[in-house]
Design an enzyme around this catalytic site. Structure first.
Site, PDB file in Angstrom:
ATOM      1  N   LYS A 133      -7.105  -2.760  -4.016  1.00  0.00           N
ATOM      2  CA  LYS A 133      -6.813  -1.319  -4.096  1.00  0.00           C
ATOM      3  C   LYS A 133      -5.624  -1.126  -5.218  1.00  0.00           C
ATOM      4  CE  LYS A 133      -9.333   1.202  -0.512  1.00  0.00           C
ATOM      5  NZ  LYS A 133      -9.063   2.232   0.482  1.00  0.00           N
ATOM      6  N   GLU A 175       0.792  -0.566  10.881  1.00  0.00           N
ATOM      7  CA  GLU A 175      -0.493  -1.082  10.227  1.00  0.00           C
ATOM      8  C   GLU A 175      -1.059  -2.163  10.837  1.00  0.00           C
ATOM      9  OE1 GLU A 175      -2.002   0.824   7.938  1.00  0.00           O
ATOM     10  OE2 GLU A 175      -0.541   1.791   6.737  1.00  0.00           O
ATOM     11  N   LYS A 214      -8.012  -7.998   7.640  1.00  0.00           N
ATOM     12  CA  LYS A 214      -8.097  -7.486   6.482  1.00  0.00           C
ATOM     13  C   LYS A 214      -8.954  -8.068   5.413  1.00  0.00           C
ATOM     14  CE  LYS A 214      -6.915  -4.274   2.779  1.00  0.00           C
ATOM     15  NZ  LYS A 214      -5.864  -3.346   2.574  1.00  0.00           N
ATOM     16  N   GLU A 224     -15.343  -0.133  -0.347  1.00  0.00           N
ATOM     17  CA  GLU A 224     -15.462   1.019   0.656  1.00  0.00           C
ATOM     18  C   GLU A 224     -16.474   1.701   0.697  1.00  0.00           C
ATOM     19  OE1 GLU A 224     -11.448   2.832   1.350  1.00  0.00           O
ATOM     20  OE2 GLU A 224     -12.410   4.500   2.026  1.00  0.00           O
ATOM     21  N   ARG A 228     -15.032  -0.872   5.191  1.00  0.00           N
ATOM     22  CA  ARG A 228     -13.467  -0.748   4.910  1.00  0.00           C
ATOM     23  C   ARG A 228     -12.905   0.543   5.147  1.00  0.00           C
ATOM     24  NH1 ARG A 228     -11.000  -3.134  -0.594  1.00  0.00           N
ATOM     25  NH2 ARG A 228      -8.750  -2.536  -0.079  1.00  0.00           N
ATOM     26  N   ASN A 232      -8.872   3.102   7.317  1.00  0.00           N
ATOM     27  CA  ASN A 232      -8.347   4.620   7.485  1.00  0.00           C
ATOM     28  C   ASN A 232      -8.163   5.122   8.760  1.00  0.00           C
ATOM     29  OD1 ASN A 232      -8.080   4.296   4.351  1.00  0.00           O
ATOM     30  ND2 ASN A 232     -10.350   4.841   4.601  1.00  0.00           N
ATOM     31  N   HIS A 235      -5.456   7.801   9.035  1.00  0.00           N
ATOM     32  CA  HIS A 235      -4.854   8.002   7.868  1.00  0.00           C
ATOM     33  C   HIS A 235      -5.468   9.559   7.614  1.00  0.00           C
ATOM     34  CE1 HIS A 235      -4.007   4.000   7.478  1.00  0.00           C
ATOM     35  NE2 HIS A 235      -3.469   4.134   6.238  1.00  0.00           N
ATOM     36  N   HIS A 239      -2.601  11.880   6.401  1.00  0.00           N
ATOM     37  CA  HIS A 239      -2.477  12.280   4.925  1.00  0.00           C
ATOM     38  C   HIS A 239      -1.892  13.787   4.874  1.00  0.00           C
ATOM     39  CE1 HIS A 239      -5.094   8.887   3.175  1.00  0.00           C
ATOM     40  NE2 HIS A 239      -3.786   8.614   3.032  1.00  0.00           N
ATOM     41  N   HIS A 252       5.087   6.203   5.267  1.00  0.00           N
ATOM     42  CA  HIS A 252       3.558   6.203   5.362  1.00  0.00           C
ATOM     43  C   HIS A 252       3.038   5.838   6.795  1.00  0.00           C
ATOM     44  CE1 HIS A 252      -0.676   5.884   4.341  1.00  0.00           C
ATOM     45  NE2 HIS A 252      -0.764   4.602   4.675  1.00  0.00           N
TER      46      HIS A 252
END
Ligand code: NAD
Ligand code: GLY
Length: 348
Positions: A133, A175, A214, A224, A228, A232, A235, A239, A252
């Site tokens: 990504k 993460e 991963k 995704e 995938r 998130n 997330h 966000h 983050h």
């Protein structure tokens, strides 16, 4: 009359993620993309490992606020000035910001040149450097312009962790915890007993396990369309928190830690996890001094911001929640009143 442009593809974009001291590498033409922080600490070390017939450096400013098209233009200019071609290599040398920008620049330089990732933050090692990504932010939001573009290789050298500030280290741990909660109960147990900050061997094991998980997700769903999205977890909430705090309140990974606790609160309300499992996740995050709460000022406005996320398709919020430790569920169409109950638990 109809003439078909037949583009069925049989390409192999596979690559290796090597973990351990960086081995010597030689390129014909390469450009190291980095920032003053990382180069000040580690460029000399990198140059003792990397050589090229022609090597240049694209130095870009440090910070998420420079993850934009202007900086991409700067990187491309260095490439043009040094006459790189499509067989040349861009070398991403830094955290996730450098990795995402270098990959994107490589994807468009003369319609695509090679790139490799040499991540220097824990977060970039366990997440951002693997999976292709790439992209930049713009005034409409984060990572809204970009491409799926895979590196030719990822080289994770733990040497770089030695200079990471404690908060950056913990953001990477968030993460790692995400991967364990979603996919691997045994790994979660390992993390509960390990001291990633003090035990180098345990840290390397955790990095390797996270990369393995991963890699498996990306292998199944590169672009995704399905699994995938599970990456998130946390997330959707994170966000909104990052946007409400103008991307300056939390790193983050810190926002993701809070987001995971919020997602777990939703999972609890939906009867998907036990209070004990939710507590174990929170305690693991707290062990690394990660924040686990956020004071929402206006729950309605927080809710509305879910719809600004690019992953909120056609007005449906997609939540990723654990269904126990080591397994997940993707839920759509969660009634607003249930989500509001979760948000109200975090009201200031
Ligand atoms: P970052 O790249 O901003 O790095 C954090 C800070 O640490 C920076 O100031 C950097 O210069 C510094 N730094 C880097 N390596 C260091 C070292 N070894 N020692 C001391 N300081 C060092 O942040 P990050 O957390 O690495 O990455 C966040 C970015 O990654 C975001 O832009 C996010 O969107 C992106 N991301 C991408 C993916 C993906 O799949 N592509 C996944 C997760 C995050
Ligand atoms: N970090 C999320 C992904 O790579 O899909």
């Amino acid at each position: 009359m109809k003439i078909r442009v037949d583009l069925r593809k049989n390409v192999d974009d596979s690559y290796d993620v090597e973990i351990g001291e960086l081995s010597k590498k030689h390129f014909k033409k390469a450009c190291i993309v980095t920032n003053p922080t990382v180069s000040g600490l580690h460029l000399e070390y990198l140059k003792s490992k990397i050589s090229a017939d022609e090597l240049c450096v694209a130095m870009v400013p440090d910070g998420e606020e420079y993850k934009n098209m202007g900086t991409i233009e700067q990187i491309l200019s260095v490439c043009f000035e040094n006459r790189l071609d499509r067989s040349s290599y861009l070398i991403a040398f830094g955290g996730g910001v450098i990795g995402d920008m270098t990959g994107f620049a490589a994807s468009i330089y003369e319609r695509g040149c090679n790139f490799i990732q040499i991540p220097t933050t824990l977060l970039a090692c366990v997440d951002a450097s693997v999976g292709g990504k790439t992209g930049v932010n713009n005034k409409y939001g984060k990572n809204l312009v970009g491409a799926f573009y895979q590196p030719k290789g990822v080289y994770i050298d733990p040497h770089f962790f030695e200079t990471l500030p404690a908060r950056e280290f913990a953001a990477g741990v968030a993460e790692i915890v995400k991967m364990a909660v979603m996919f691997d109960k045994e790994f979660f147990g390992f993390l509960q007993n390990a001291d990633l900050a003090g035990d180098k061997e345990a840290l390397l094991k955790a990095v390797a396990k996270s990369v393995e998980l991963k890699a498996s997700v990306v292998t199944q769903d590169e672009k995704e369309h399905g699994v995938r999205a599970v990456l998130n977890y946390g997330h959707t909430f994170a966000h909104v928190i990052e946007s409400e705090t103008n991307y300056t309140g939390f790193l983050h990974g810190e926002a993701v830690a809070i987001g995971m606790v919020m997602a777990n609160t939703l999972a609890l309300k939906l009867g998907k996890i036990s209070a004990d499992d939710a507590k174990r996740v929170k305690e693991l995050l707290e062990k690394y001094s990660l924040p686990t709460t956020y004071k929402i000022k206006d729950a309605e406005s927080f809710y509305d911001k879910f719809f600004l996320d690019k992953k909120t398709k056609e007005g449906t919020i997609k939540f990723i929640i654990p269904s126990g430790i080591g397994s997940y569920e993707i839920i759509k169409d969660t009634p607003k009143n249930i989500v509001m109950e979760v948000l109200n638990e975090f009201l200031a």
